[in-house]
Design an enzyme around this catalytic site. Structure first.
Site, PDB file in Angstrom:
ATOM      1  N   HIS A  12       0.113  -1.224  -0.059  1.00 15.86           N
ATOM      2  CA  HIS A  12      -0.236   0.079  -0.432  1.00 15.86           C
ATOM      3  C   HIS A  12       0.398   1.749   0.116  1.00 15.86           C
ATOM      4  O   HIS A  12       2.011   1.529   1.085  1.00 15.86           O
ATOM      5  CB  HIS A  12      -0.968   0.074   1.189  1.00 15.86           C
ATOM      6  CG  HIS A  12      -1.617   1.024   1.302  1.00 15.86           C
ATOM      7  ND1 HIS A  12      -1.631   1.581   2.349  1.00 15.86           N
ATOM      8  CD2 HIS A  12      -2.353   2.029   0.411  1.00 15.86           C
ATOM      9  CE1 HIS A  12      -2.388   2.656   2.356  1.00 15.86           C
ATOM     10  NE2 HIS A  12      -3.269   3.003   0.904  1.00 15.86           N
ATOM     11  N   ASP A  30      -4.896   3.853  -4.605  1.00 12.93           N
ATOM     12  CA  ASP A  30      -4.960   4.366  -2.709  1.00 12.93           C
ATOM     13  C   ASP A  30      -5.955   5.033  -2.798  1.00 12.93           C
ATOM     14  O   ASP A  30      -6.136   6.095  -3.270  1.00 12.93           O
ATOM     15  CB  ASP A  30      -3.605   5.095  -2.406  1.00 12.93           C
ATOM     16  CG  ASP A  30      -3.140   4.935  -1.055  1.00 12.93           C
ATOM     17  OD1 ASP A  30      -4.769   5.398  -0.133  1.00 12.93           O
ATOM     18  OD2 ASP A  30      -2.443   4.926  -0.838  1.00 12.93           O
ATOM     19  N   TYR A  90       9.722  12.736 -12.566  1.00 18.33           N
ATOM     20  CA  TYR A  90      11.323  11.971 -12.297  1.00 18.33           C
ATOM     21  C   TYR A  90      11.866  11.519 -10.987  1.00 18.33           C
ATOM     22  O   TYR A  90      12.354  10.940 -10.365  1.00 18.33           O
ATOM     23  CB  TYR A  90      12.928  12.609 -13.736  1.00 18.33           C
ATOM     24  CG  TYR A  90      12.494  13.069 -15.205  1.00 18.33           C
ATOM     25  CD1 TYR A  90      11.805  12.225 -15.521  1.00 18.33           C
ATOM     26  CD2 TYR A  90      13.324  14.118 -15.483  1.00 18.33           C
ATOM     27  CE1 TYR A  90      12.014  12.085 -16.828  1.00 18.33           C
ATOM     28  CE2 TYR A  90      13.551  13.776 -16.872  1.00 18.33           C
ATOM     29  CZ  TYR A  90      12.551  13.062 -17.573  1.00 18.33           C
ATOM     30  OH  TYR A  90      12.398  13.074 -18.534  1.00 18.33           O
TER      31      TYR A  90
END
Length: 148
Positions: free
Chosen positions: A22, A64, A112
């Site tokens: 998670h 999530d 990035y």
């Protein structure tokens, strides 16, 4: 081949999403993305586009629900309000397979930096520009687990 497992999930990618916990991130990257130099383990998905891999991952991985943002795309350099067609498609796939989540735009270098902290990067041969998405894994609830 296994029953009930999306056919684009090869052994490495299936293992990756199974081992993620998670809150872990997975990057699905296009052919131009610097996958090999950012740090996380790279899983190759040669010959497969980023949208198809996103569909395969989201067929088995929830997003999530405990945080306000769970999916991100790279902002267009020089035109942060632009939304490339592939990013519209990512949004459609996320809504269809994961629920009412928004794919948020993130500046290129910030994207990035997020990718450096991901659990895995999936390097596809997606040739459409800005064909990159980061997904945050959610919780699999007891009722969603297959029982024998």
């Amino acid at each position: 081949m296994l029953k009930g497992i999306h056919p684009l999930l090869g052994p490495d990618l299936l293992h990756a999403i199974r081992t993620m916990g998670h809150g872990d991130h997975i990057v699905i990257a296009d052919a131009n993305f610097p996958s090999s130099f950012l740090g996380p383990k790279v899983i190759r998905a040669d010959g497969v586009d980023a949208v198809s891999i996103t569909e395969a991952v989201l067929a088995h991985m929830p997003l999530d629900t405990f945080v306000p943002q769970t999916a991100w795309r790279m902002e267009v350099v020089g035109d942060p309000t632009a939304v490339p067609e592939i990013c519209v498609t990512f949004q459609d796939v996320v809504r269809e397979l994961a629920g009412d989540f928004t794919v948020h735009a993130v500046e290129r270098f910030a994207f990035y930096e997020m990718a450096k902290k991901a659990a895995y990067i999936v390097a596809t041969t997606e040739f459409r520009l800005y064909g990159n998405i980061i997904l945050k894994k959610g919780v699999v609830h007891p009722h969603e687990v297959f029982r024998v």
